[in-house]
Scaffold this motif. Structure first.
Motif, PDB file in Angstrom:
ATOM      1  N   GLY A 125     -34.841  14.525 -55.382  1.00 54.08           N
ATOM      2  CA  GLY A 125     -36.080  14.595 -56.152  1.00 54.08           C
ATOM      3  C   GLY A 125     -36.782  15.935 -56.022  1.00 54.08           C
ATOM      4  N   GLY A 126     -36.631  16.584 -54.876  1.00 54.10           N
ATOM      5  CA  GLY A 126     -37.108  17.948 -54.703  1.00 54.10           C
ATOM      6  C   GLY A 126     -38.581  18.126 -54.400  1.00 54.10           C
ATOM      7  N   ALA A 127     -39.355  17.052 -54.295  1.00 46.16           N
ATOM      8  CA  ALA A 127     -40.785  17.215 -54.011  1.00 46.16           C
ATOM      9  C   ALA A 127     -41.023  17.907 -52.667  1.00 46.16           C
ATOM     10  N   TRP A 128     -40.058  17.803 -51.752  1.00 53.64           N
ATOM     11  CA  TRP A 128     -40.182  18.462 -50.447  1.00 53.64           C
ATOM     12  C   TRP A 128     -40.289  19.979 -50.591  1.00 53.64           C
ATOM     13  N   ARG A 129     -39.794  20.519 -51.713  1.00 56.57           N
ATOM     14  CA  ARG A 129     -39.863  21.972 -51.934  1.00 56.57           C
ATOM     15  C   ARG A 129     -41.303  22.447 -52.148  1.00 56.57           C
ATOM     16  N   GLU A 130     -42.200  21.527 -52.474  1.00 60.37           N
ATOM     17  CA  GLU A 130     -43.613  21.866 -52.675  1.00 60.37           C
ATOM     18  C   GLU A 130     -44.352  22.050 -51.346  1.00 60.37           C
ATOM     19  N   VAL A 131     -43.711  21.655 -50.249  1.00 58.53           N
ATOM     20  CA  VAL A 131     -44.326  21.753 -48.926  1.00 58.53           C
ATOM     21  C   VAL A 131     -43.819  23.021 -48.239  1.00 58.53           C
ATOM     22  N   ASP A 132     -44.735  23.794 -47.671  1.00 60.18           N
ATOM     23  CA  ASP A 132     -44.336  24.982 -46.909  1.00 60.18           C
ATOM     24  C   ASP A 132     -43.729  24.505 -45.586  1.00 60.18           C
ATOM     25  N   LEU A 133     -42.405  24.533 -45.509  1.00 63.38           N
ATOM     26  CA  LEU A 133     -41.708  24.027 -44.331  1.00 63.38           C
ATOM     27  C   LEU A 133     -41.303  25.135 -43.360  1.00 63.38           C
ATOM     28  N   ALA A 134     -41.894  26.313 -43.516  1.00 64.80           N
ATOM     29  CA  ALA A 134     -41.620  27.405 -42.575  1.00 64.80           C
ATOM     30  C   ALA A 134     -41.970  26.937 -41.164  1.00 64.80           C
ATOM     31  N   THR A 136     -40.139  24.898 -39.445  1.00 59.62           N
ATOM     32  CA  THR A 136     -39.541  23.581 -39.220  1.00 59.62           C
ATOM     33  C   THR A 136     -38.075  23.632 -39.658  1.00 59.62           C
ATOM     34  N   PRO A 137     -37.283  22.694 -39.184  1.00 55.05           N
ATOM     35  CA  PRO A 137     -35.899  22.609 -39.669  1.00 55.05           C
ATOM     36  C   PRO A 137     -35.754  21.702 -40.884  1.00 55.05           C
ATOM     37  N   PHE A 138     -36.843  21.187 -41.410  1.00 57.00           N
ATOM     38  CA  PHE A 138     -36.777  20.114 -42.404  1.00 57.00           C
ATOM     39  C   PHE A 138     -36.224  20.556 -43.754  1.00 57.00           C
ATOM     40  N   GLY A 139     -36.519  21.764 -44.175  1.00 52.11           N
ATOM     41  CA  GLY A 139     -35.944  22.264 -45.424  1.00 52.11           C
ATOM     42  C   GLY A 139     -34.434  22.397 -45.323  1.00 52.11           C
ATOM     43  N   VAL A 140     -33.966  22.871 -44.177  1.00 51.74           N
ATOM     44  CA  VAL A 140     -32.520  22.980 -43.939  1.00 51.74           C
ATOM     45  C   VAL A 140     -31.891  21.593 -43.956  1.00 51.74           C
ATOM     46  N   THR A 148     -24.000  17.617 -48.435  1.00 49.89           N
ATOM     47  CA  THR A 148     -23.004  16.684 -47.910  1.00 49.89           C
ATOM     48  C   THR A 148     -22.972  15.362 -48.662  1.00 49.89           C
ATOM     49  N   GLY A 149     -24.033  15.086 -49.436  1.00 50.56           N
ATOM     50  CA  GLY A 149     -24.121  13.796 -50.105  1.00 50.56           C
ATOM     51  C   GLY A 149     -24.461  12.659 -49.157  1.00 50.56           C
ATOM     52  N   ALA A 150     -24.999  13.003 -47.984  1.00 54.28           N
ATOM     53  CA  ALA A 150     -25.358  11.983 -46.996  1.00 54.28           C
ATOM     54  C   ALA A 150     -26.362  10.998 -47.593  1.00 54.28           C
ATOM     55  N   GLU A 151     -26.227   9.745 -47.216  1.00 55.86           N
ATOM     56  CA  GLU A 151     -27.135   8.697 -47.686  1.00 55.86           C
ATOM     57  C   GLU A 151     -28.569   8.980 -47.247  1.00 55.86           C
ATOM     58  N   ASP A 152     -28.720   9.443 -46.005  1.00 57.59           N
ATOM     59  CA  ASP A 152     -30.035   9.778 -45.458  1.00 57.59           C
ATOM     60  C   ASP A 152     -29.845  10.557 -44.171  1.00 57.59           C
ATOM     61  N   MET A 153     -30.968  11.003 -43.623  1.00 62.33           N
ATOM     62  CA  MET A 153     -30.920  11.782 -42.385  1.00 62.33           C
ATOM     63  C   MET A 153     -32.262  11.668 -41.673  1.00 62.33           C
ATOM     64  N   VAL A 154     -32.211  11.613 -40.356  1.00 63.61           N
ATOM     65  CA  VAL A 154     -33.436  11.607 -39.560  1.00 63.61           C
ATOM     66  C   VAL A 154     -33.900  13.043 -39.374  1.00 63.61           C
ATOM     67  N   LEU A 155     -35.158  13.290 -39.694  1.00 63.00           N
ATOM     68  CA  LEU A 155     -35.798  14.583 -39.450  1.00 63.00           C
ATOM     69  C   LEU A 155     -36.635  14.420 -38.186  1.00 63.00           C
ATOM     70  N   ALA A 156     -36.404  15.275 -37.200  1.00 65.20           N
ATOM     71  CA  ALA A 156     -37.100  15.121 -35.920  1.00 65.20           C
ATOM     72  C   ALA A 156     -37.811  16.412 -35.546  1.00 65.20           C
ATOM     73  N   ALA A 157     -39.077  16.285 -35.192  1.00 61.65           N
ATOM     74  CA  ALA A 157     -39.824  17.434 -34.679  1.00 61.65           C
ATOM     75  C   ALA A 157     -39.257  17.796 -33.311  1.00 61.65           C
TER      76      ALA A 157
END
Length: 183
Positions: A125-134, A136-140, A148-157
């Motif tokens: 959906g790409g809405a995450w691109r609207e957030v400044d993720l500098a 953080t590893p979340f954009g990566v 990879t086409g992964a179903e989902d992924m855990v994002l961890a601080a």
């Protein structure tokens, strides 16, 4: 590997591949900097990672020397994950971020304040691109989901990061925008 409890251990460049890990607890793990603990093609069943941890990378793919076996491992791992109650508990993990790929997030117990789930659809959906993720590893991570086409992924601080609070705030922002699943 079954019924193992490791407390305040250290490792240097370890690589575990294709193992079935059941009823394992790691409570504190010192990892040689720049040499994370790598777990590839493993199945996790009631594995708990907690306490101060160094960098741990969990990947679904085997080392390139064994890639011809990958389809068999993928099928076996999918079948195993269809049968188990929970795979991995990272809710009490502190220190470096635990980087998890290849384990269905529905089977991962996590801390909702510092860890969130992004689905393939949310990444696409790409809405995450609207957030400044500098900082953080979340954009990566979102890009990894898409590549990879992964179903989902855990994002961890990353608890060990100087900008840990910033990362937690960005997770909250992503959650508010619907870029990660609500908890």
């Amino acid at each position: 590997m079954t019924g193992v409890n490791l407390v305040d251990c250290s490792e240097k460049g370890c690589y575990v591949e294709g193992a079935m890990l059941t009823d394992v607890t790691v409570d504190g793990l010192l990892v040689e900097e720049a040499m994370p603990l790598k777990l590839a093609g493993c199945v996790f069943h009631r594995v708990t990672l907690r306490g101060e941890l160094g960098q741990i990378m969990i990947r679904p793919k085997l080392h390139m020397a064994y890639r011809q076996s990958q389809p068999s491992y993928d099928a076996a791992n999918s079948a195993a994950y269809a049968e188990i109650d929970w795979a991995l508990d990272i809710s009490g993990a502190r220190g470096c971020a635990v980087d998890v790929q290849g384990i269905p997030s529905r089977l991962i117990r996590r801390d909702p304040e510092t860890q969130a789930v992004m689905t393939f659809e949310q990444a696409l959906g790409g809405a995450w691109r609207e957030v400044d993720l500098a900082g953080t590893p979340f954009g990566v991570h979102a890009k990894i989901i898409l590549e990879t086409g992964a179903e989902d992924m855990v994002l961890a601080a990353d608890h060990s990061s100087a900008n840990f609070a910033h990362q937690v705030a960005k997770l909250a922002e992503l959650r508010k925008l619907g870029c990660v699943l609500p908890d």
